[in-house]
Design an enzyme around this catalytic site. Sequence first.
Site, mmCIF file in Angstrom:
data_model
loop_
_atom_site.group_PDB
_atom_site.id
_atom_site.type_symbol
_atom_site.label_atom_id
_atom_site.label_comp_id
_atom_site.label_asym_id
_atom_site.label_seq_id
_atom_site.Cartn_x
_atom_site.Cartn_y
_atom_site.Cartn_z
ATOM 1 C CB CYS A 1 7.684 -4.534 8.415
ATOM 2 S SG CYS A 1 9.041 -3.688 9.269
ATOM 3 C CB CYS B 1 3.546 -1.273 13.310
ATOM 4 S SG CYS B 1 3.631 -0.950 11.541
ATOM 5 C CB CYS C 1 3.248 7.803 2.951
ATOM 6 S SG CYS C 1 3.867 6.623 4.164
ATOM 7 C CB CYS D 1 6.849 -2.016 15.799
ATOM 8 S SG CYS D 1 8.507 -1.585 15.238
ATOM 9 C CD GLU E 1 -2.982 -0.939 2.330
ATOM 10 O OE1 GLU E 1 -4.156 -1.173 2.023
ATOM 11 O OE2 GLU E 1 -2.642 -0.594 3.475
ATOM 12 C CB CYS F 1 1.478 6.552 11.433
ATOM 13 S SG CYS F 1 1.903 8.154 10.828
HETATM 14 N N1 SAH Z 1 9.961 1.097 9.625
HETATM 15 C C1 SAH Z 1 10.009 2.527 9.659
HETATM 16 C C2 SAH Z 1 8.788 3.173 8.992
HETATM 17 C C3 SAH Z 1 7.530 2.798 9.696
HETATM 18 S S1 SAH Z 1 6.061 3.704 9.580
HETATM 19 C C4 SAH Z 1 10.144 2.997 11.078
HETATM 20 O O1 SAH Z 1 10.002 2.183 11.983
HETATM 21 O O2 SAH Z 1 10.413 4.160 11.294
HETATM 22 C C5 SAH Z 1 6.313 5.302 10.074
HETATM 23 C C6 SAH Z 1 6.011 5.626 11.531
HETATM 24 O O3 SAH Z 1 4.712 5.196 11.965
HETATM 25 C C7 SAH Z 1 7.010 4.998 12.468
HETATM 26 O O4 SAH Z 1 7.471 5.973 13.359
HETATM 27 C C8 SAH Z 1 6.176 3.982 13.182
HETATM 28 O O5 SAH Z 1 6.712 3.619 14.428
HETATM 29 C C9 SAH Z 1 4.866 4.688 13.271
HETATM 30 N N2 SAH Z 1 3.736 3.820 13.626
HETATM 31 C C10 SAH Z 1 3.639 2.494 13.426
HETATM 32 N N3 SAH Z 1 2.459 2.040 13.887
HETATM 33 C C11 SAH Z 1 1.804 3.102 14.368
HETATM 34 C C12 SAH Z 1 0.522 3.276 14.958
HETATM 35 N N4 SAH Z 1 -0.293 2.237 15.142
HETATM 36 N N5 SAH Z 1 0.163 4.519 15.329
HETATM 37 C C13 SAH Z 1 1.003 5.567 15.135
HETATM 38 N N6 SAH Z 1 2.206 5.480 14.579
HETATM 39 C C14 SAH Z 1 2.613 4.249 14.200
#
Ligand code: SAH
Length: 343
Positions: free
Chosen positions: A112, A119, A105, A116, A92, A336
């Site tokens: 991934c 996420c 974006c 985390c 996406e 995000c």
């Molecule tokens: N792998 C990269 C890009 C991830 S997405 C990274 O970890 O930075 C971009 C941002 O969204 C990251 O800061 C990630 O931690 C955040 N993110 C992920 N899940 C989220 C959620 N459920 N709510 C808010 N931010 C989130």
Amino acid sequence: MKPCFFDLDLNDLSEVLKGYGEPDFRTKQLWQLVYKNLKLSPEAFPAVPKELRLKLAENFDFAPVQVLRKVVSQDQRTEKYLFGLQDGKKIEAVLMYYRERITICISTQVGCGMNCAFCATGQMGLTRNLSAGEIAGQVLFFAQELSLTEKKLSNIVIMGMGEPFHNYDNVMKAIDVINHPDGFQFGERRITVSTVGLIPMIEKFTKAKRQINLAISLHAPSNKIREQILPVNRKYPMEQLLEACQAYVQTTRRRITFEYALIHGVNDSVADAAQLAKLLHGMLCHVNLISLNETKKYAGKGSPAERANDFRAVLDRAGIPCSIRLKRGVDIGAGCGQLVTQA
Ligand code: SAH
């Protein structure tokens, strides 16, 4: 599977064309047609001999991302695209309209591997890396779409599905392709790459002295909290991470962004804010706060606005530049951490 045309940098293209016995000028001609004029397939190269067009079409894939579905948020300002890849995998990407900016974006992996907790992409695991062409292809797709209505891309955030620094070389190659002065010329200063904090890659990125903006997903003021939500913290703990960030700032003299998703009762107290302020004291940085977007497999909730404001006030008083990020596209699962596909 055919290799993707957008995987080629200018040298690679020159080699390919040499192999076909083409004259030298052809390389730059093709490069400009594709990246300057956004003619994204051989049928759109009328100035090029038919035989070469056929050869290119036979040997290369020119449509690495195909739109399978597009959803538009209620306020019409966020669009989420589901793309199909050549091997049937899906990713996406998101397009956002701001007042005078248009930001995309984009994704760097199918799924991934960073796991985390909060996420949705992390929850699906890693299927594979995207190639440089699949990454650049997302940018070219959006640029072409926008050009139909004479609009232009202003910013690219590499924050979609995947951990960009887990696919470092392809991400940098894709940026080189879209940044190339004879082609699309998209300035590095308008690109932001976000990492969960893979220290060796941050160090490599620092040494490369690029103009690309760097964002770090910090999300906690201590190892104790961070390792609960970001498993990668066990391998790369915060002291070492912040040291690498400090070295980045000192070497490049560029400001670094820290992302911090506020999770109610987990990392959002004023004591957490004070601890964070202490950690970041004196660093050229900006903290981007966002209230957590809810995802299926994580029970945590986003912090209410009041708590976010209190958190921010502590950072403000400590002189740490920070802002609360506007939530975009949450109604269509484009916020995000909400990007997810069946891999
Ligand atoms: N792998 C990269 C890009 C991830 S997405 C990274 O970890 O930075 C971009 C941002 O969204 C990251 O800061 C990630 O931690 C955040 N993110 C992920 N899940 C989220 C959620 N459920 N709510 C808010 N931010 C989130």
